[in-house]
Every structure is written in structure tokens, then in C-alpha cells.
Design a protein around this motif. Structure first.
Motif, PDB file in Angstrom:
ATOM      1  N   LEU A 191     -29.614  17.509  27.863  1.00 26.21           N
ATOM      2  CA  LEU A 191     -28.815  17.911  29.016  1.00 26.21           C
ATOM      3  C   LEU A 191     -29.081  19.382  29.349  1.00 26.21           C
ATOM      4  CD1 LEU A 191     -26.666  17.421  31.172  1.00 26.21           C
ATOM      5  CD2 LEU A 191     -24.936  17.979  29.469  1.00 26.21           C
ATOM      6  N   GLU A 192     -29.150  20.247  28.322  1.00 27.56           N
ATOM      7  CA  GLU A 192     -29.380  21.680  28.563  1.00 27.56           C
ATOM      8  C   GLU A 192     -30.714  21.905  29.272  1.00 27.56           C
ATOM      9  OE1 GLU A 192     -27.710  20.652  25.901  1.00 27.56           O
ATOM     10  OE2 GLU A 192     -25.882  21.835  26.204  1.00 27.56           O
ATOM     11  N   GLU A 193     -31.744  21.165  28.854  1.00 28.26           N
ATOM     12  CA  GLU A 193     -33.058  21.288  29.502  1.00 28.26           C
ATOM     13  C   GLU A 193     -32.959  20.860  30.967  1.00 28.26           C
ATOM     14  OE1 GLU A 193     -37.117  19.166  28.562  1.00 28.26           O
ATOM     15  OE2 GLU A 193     -36.306  20.099  26.742  1.00 28.26           O
ATOM     16  N   CYS A 194     -32.218  19.799  31.207  1.00 22.94           N
ATOM     17  CA  CYS A 194     -32.027  19.303  32.568  1.00 22.94           C
ATOM     18  C   CYS A 194     -31.261  20.343  33.406  1.00 22.94           C
ATOM     19  CB  CYS A 194     -31.274  17.980  32.513  1.00 22.94           C
ATOM     20  SG  CYS A 194     -31.371  17.031  34.025  1.00 22.94           S
ATOM     21  N   LEU A 195     -30.216  20.944  32.826  1.00 19.64           N
ATOM     22  CA  LEU A 195     -29.459  21.981  33.532  1.00 19.64           C
ATOM     23  C   LEU A 195     -30.356  23.180  33.835  1.00 19.64           C
ATOM     24  CD1 LEU A 195     -26.030  21.959  31.654  1.00 19.64           C
ATOM     25  CD2 LEU A 195     -26.597  20.903  33.846  1.00 19.64           C
ATOM     26  N   GLY A 196     -31.264  23.501  32.908  1.00 26.96           N
ATOM     27  CA  GLY A 196     -32.211  24.588  33.136  1.00 26.96           C
ATOM     28  C   GLY A 196     -33.104  24.306  34.327  1.00 26.96           C
ATOM     29  N   ALA A 197     -33.591  23.055  34.431  1.00 23.90           N
ATOM     30  CA  ALA A 197     -34.443  22.669  35.561  1.00 23.90           C
ATOM     31  C   ALA A 197     -33.653  22.734  36.871  1.00 23.90           C
ATOM     32  CB  ALA A 197     -34.998  21.257  35.339  1.00 23.90           C
ATOM     33  N   ILE A 198     -32.408  22.296  36.838  1.00 23.54           N
ATOM     34  CA  ILE A 198     -31.553  22.371  38.028  1.00 23.54           C
ATOM     35  C   ILE A 198     -31.334  23.836  38.409  1.00 23.54           C
ATOM     36  CG2 ILE A 198     -29.198  21.975  38.885  1.00 23.54           C
ATOM     37  CD1 ILE A 198     -29.220  19.347  37.194  1.00 23.54           C
ATOM     38  N   GLY A 199     -31.040  24.667  37.418  1.00 23.03           N
ATOM     39  CA  GLY A 199     -30.839  26.088  37.673  1.00 23.03           C
ATOM     40  C   GLY A 199     -32.049  26.740  38.301  1.00 23.03           C
ATOM     41  N   GLU A 200     -33.240  26.382  37.796  1.00 26.40           N
ATOM     42  CA  GLU A 200     -34.477  26.919  38.360  1.00 26.40           C
ATOM     43  C   GLU A 200     -34.651  26.494  39.806  1.00 26.40           C
ATOM     44  OE1 GLU A 200     -38.401  26.371  36.473  1.00 26.40           O
ATOM     45  OE2 GLU A 200     -37.341  26.989  34.642  1.00 26.40           O
ATOM     46  N   LYS A 201     -34.396  25.207  40.065  1.00 27.73           N
ATOM     47  CA  LYS A 201     -34.575  24.668  41.414  1.00 27.73           C
ATOM     48  C   LYS A 201     -33.709  25.416  42.428  1.00 27.73           C
ATOM     49  CE  LYS A 201     -33.998  20.430  44.112  1.00 27.73           C
ATOM     50  NZ  LYS A 201     -33.675  18.989  44.065  1.00 27.73           N
ATOM     51  N   THR A 244     -23.341  26.123  34.130  1.00 31.84           N
ATOM     52  CA  THR A 244     -22.516  25.593  33.043  1.00 31.84           C
ATOM     53  C   THR A 244     -21.700  24.425  33.566  1.00 31.84           C
ATOM     54  OG1 THR A 244     -22.374  27.794  32.027  1.00 31.84           O
ATOM     55  CG2 THR A 244     -20.677  26.205  31.397  1.00 31.84           C
ATOM     56  N   LEU A 245     -21.538  23.408  32.729  1.00 37.35           N
ATOM     57  CA  LEU A 245     -20.673  22.276  33.062  1.00 37.35           C
ATOM     58  C   LEU A 245     -19.532  22.215  32.057  1.00 37.35           C
ATOM     59  CD1 LEU A 245     -23.273  19.436  33.780  1.00 37.35           C
ATOM     60  CD2 LEU A 245     -22.110  20.913  35.420  1.00 37.35           C
ATOM     61  N   ALA A 246     -18.323  21.970  32.574  1.00 40.47           N
ATOM     62  CA  ALA A 246     -17.138  21.912  31.727  1.00 40.47           C
ATOM     63  C   ALA A 246     -16.271  20.726  32.130  1.00 40.47           C
ATOM     64  CB  ALA A 246     -16.322  23.203  31.877  1.00 40.47           C
ATOM     65  N   THR A 247     -15.472  20.248  31.180  1.00 38.30           N
ATOM     66  CA  THR A 247     -14.482  19.238  31.527  1.00 38.30           C
ATOM     67  C   THR A 247     -13.358  19.930  32.294  1.00 38.30           C
ATOM     68  OG1 THR A 247     -13.223  19.584  29.500  1.00 38.30           O
ATOM     69  CG2 THR A 247     -14.968  17.909  29.414  1.00 38.30           C
ATOM     70  N   LEU A 274     -26.993  20.446  44.935  1.00 38.87           N
ATOM     71  CA  LEU A 274     -26.744  20.799  43.534  1.00 38.87           C
ATOM     72  C   LEU A 274     -25.809  19.766  42.898  1.00 38.87           C
ATOM     73  CD1 LEU A 274     -26.832  22.777  41.116  1.00 38.87           C
ATOM     74  CD2 LEU A 274     -25.020  24.079  42.237  1.00 38.87           C
ATOM     75  N   GLU A 275     -24.776  19.379  43.625  1.00 31.18           N
ATOM     76  CA  GLU A 275     -23.836  18.369  43.123  1.00 31.18           C
ATOM     77  C   GLU A 275     -24.550  17.042  42.877  1.00 31.18           C
ATOM     78  OE1 GLU A 275     -19.921  15.946  44.661  1.00 31.18           O
ATOM     79  OE2 GLU A 275     -20.109  18.045  45.251  1.00 31.18           O
ATOM     80  N   ARG A 276     -25.408  16.624  43.801  1.00 29.84           N
ATOM     81  CA  ARG A 276     -26.136  15.349  43.632  1.00 29.84           C
ATOM     82  C   ARG A 276     -27.049  15.398  42.409  1.00 29.84           C
ATOM     83  NH1 ARG A 276     -26.370  15.716  49.187  1.00 29.84           N
ATOM     84  NH2 ARG A 276     -28.482  16.548  49.144  1.00 29.84           N
ATOM     85  N   ASP A 277     -27.804  16.486  42.254  1.00 24.98           N
ATOM     86  CA  ASP A 277     -28.695  16.612  41.096  1.00 24.98           C
ATOM     87  C   ASP A 277     -27.895  16.615  39.800  1.00 24.98           C
ATOM     88  OD1 ASP A 277     -31.106  16.590  42.469  1.00 24.98           O
ATOM     89  OD2 ASP A 277     -31.283  18.772  42.555  1.00 24.98           O
ATOM     90  N   THR A 278     -26.752  17.286  39.816  1.00 24.30           N
ATOM     91  CA  THR A 278     -25.917  17.356  38.610  1.00 24.30           C
ATOM     92  C   THR A 278     -25.334  15.982  38.284  1.00 24.30           C
ATOM     93  OG1 THR A 278     -25.393  19.657  39.154  1.00 24.30           O
ATOM     94  CG2 THR A 278     -23.996  18.576  37.523  1.00 24.30           C
ATOM     95  N   GLN A 279     -24.927  15.233  39.307  1.00 26.68           N
ATOM     96  CA  GLN A 279     -24.429  13.869  39.074  1.00 26.68           C
ATOM     97  C   GLN A 279     -25.503  13.012  38.423  1.00 26.68           C
ATOM     98  OE1 GLN A 279     -22.944  12.940  43.061  1.00 26.68           O
ATOM     99  NE2 GLN A 279     -20.965  12.490  42.139  1.00 26.68           N
ATOM    100  N   ASP A 280     -26.750  13.132  38.882  1.00 28.90           N
ATOM    101  CA  ASP A 280     -27.842  12.378  38.276  1.00 28.90           C
ATOM    102  C   ASP A 280     -27.996  12.745  36.799  1.00 28.90           C
ATOM    103  OD1 ASP A 280     -28.381  11.137  40.695  1.00 28.90           O
ATOM    104  OD2 ASP A 280     -30.080  12.456  41.191  1.00 28.90           O
ATOM    105  N   ALA A 281     -27.931  14.046  36.503  1.00 28.63           N
ATOM    106  CA  ALA A 281     -28.054  14.502  35.115  1.00 28.63           C
ATOM    107  C   ALA A 281     -26.906  13.962  34.260  1.00 28.63           C
ATOM    108  CB  ALA A 281     -28.077  16.032  35.061  1.00 28.63           C
ATOM    109  N   LEU A 282     -25.686  14.017  34.794  1.00 22.87           N
ATOM    110  CA  LEU A 282     -24.535  13.513  34.053  1.00 22.87           C
ATOM    111  C   LEU A 282     -24.649  12.010  33.799  1.00 22.87           C
ATOM    112  CD1 LEU A 282     -21.669  15.481  35.814  1.00 22.87           C
ATOM    113  CD2 LEU A 282     -22.329  15.680  33.401  1.00 22.87           C
TER     114      LEU A 282
END
Length: 107
Positions: free
Chosen positions: A10-20, A27-30, A95-103
Motif C-alpha cells: 500500500l505504501e508503494e502505491c501511495l508513493g506512486a499516487i503522490g508522485e502522479k 497519508t490515509l487514516a481511518t 486523486l480520490e478515484r486512484d486512492t479508492q482503487d488502491a484501497l
């Protein structure tokens, strides 16, 4: 489009999203402040602080962090995006769509 299956975690995926999106950190939180994942060390404090601000209805703070609520399995995941410049609503939606895919893939 970022494919979460190409990331090793997940962290690697968040890194790719951040770069994009040109983010300094992401950061993602509950909703109750627990860290799900972050591109920066010490994300636990940020997760707790910003999920509280999000619950108060704030979508950004004085440090430039932008908050977004991402629906996931009937819960809201709080995304904390740090960028050098304000993200347009189009970029926030993407960003929300990419994050939903990662989640969907990792959580």
C-alpha cells in the motif's frame, strides 16, 4: 491511471499516487484517527490530528494539508494530501478515484 497490482505494498502505491499528483506526502487514516498508510515516517500523529480536523468539517489547514473523505466498505477513509500548491477539484476527484482503487486492492 495507477494500477495498484503493480505496487508491492500500500505504501508503494501511495508513493506512486503522490508522485502522479506532485504531493510532498500522502497519508490515509481511518475516521477515528488510526493510520492506514503513509508516504512519510511518523504518519501516526498526522493520521490522528487530521482525521479529527476532517470530522470537524475542515478540508484544509494552515500548513497546506488538504483533506478528502474517501468512501470504502461503508466507512470514510481520510486522505491527507500535502502539496506545494492547491489541488483543483478535478485533481482532487482524480486523486480520490486512484486512492479508492488502491484501497480496494490493498485494504
Amino acid at each position: 491511471m495507477i494500477d495498484p497490482r503493480n505496487a508491492g505494498s500500500l505504501e508503494e502505491c501511495l508513493g506512486a499516487i503522490g508522485e502522479k499528483y506532485g504531493l510532498a506526502s500522502f497519508t490515509l487514516a481511518t475516521a477515528d484517527g488510526l493510520l492506514i498508510g503513509s508516504t512519510k515516517p511518523g504518519g501516526e500523529d498526522e493520521a490522528a490530528r487530521y482525521s479529527y480536523l476532517y470530522a470537524q468539517g475542515k478540508l484544509q489547514d494552515e500548513t497546506g494539508a488538504e483533506l478528502l473523505g474517501i468512501p470504502h466498505h461503508g466507512e470514510t477513509v481520510v486522505g491527507i494530501a500535502r502539496s506545494s500548491e492547491h489541488l483543483s477539484s478535478e485533481l482532487m476527484n482524480a486523486l480520490e478515484r486512484d486512492t479508492q482503487d488502491a484501497l480496494r486492492h490493498w485494504v
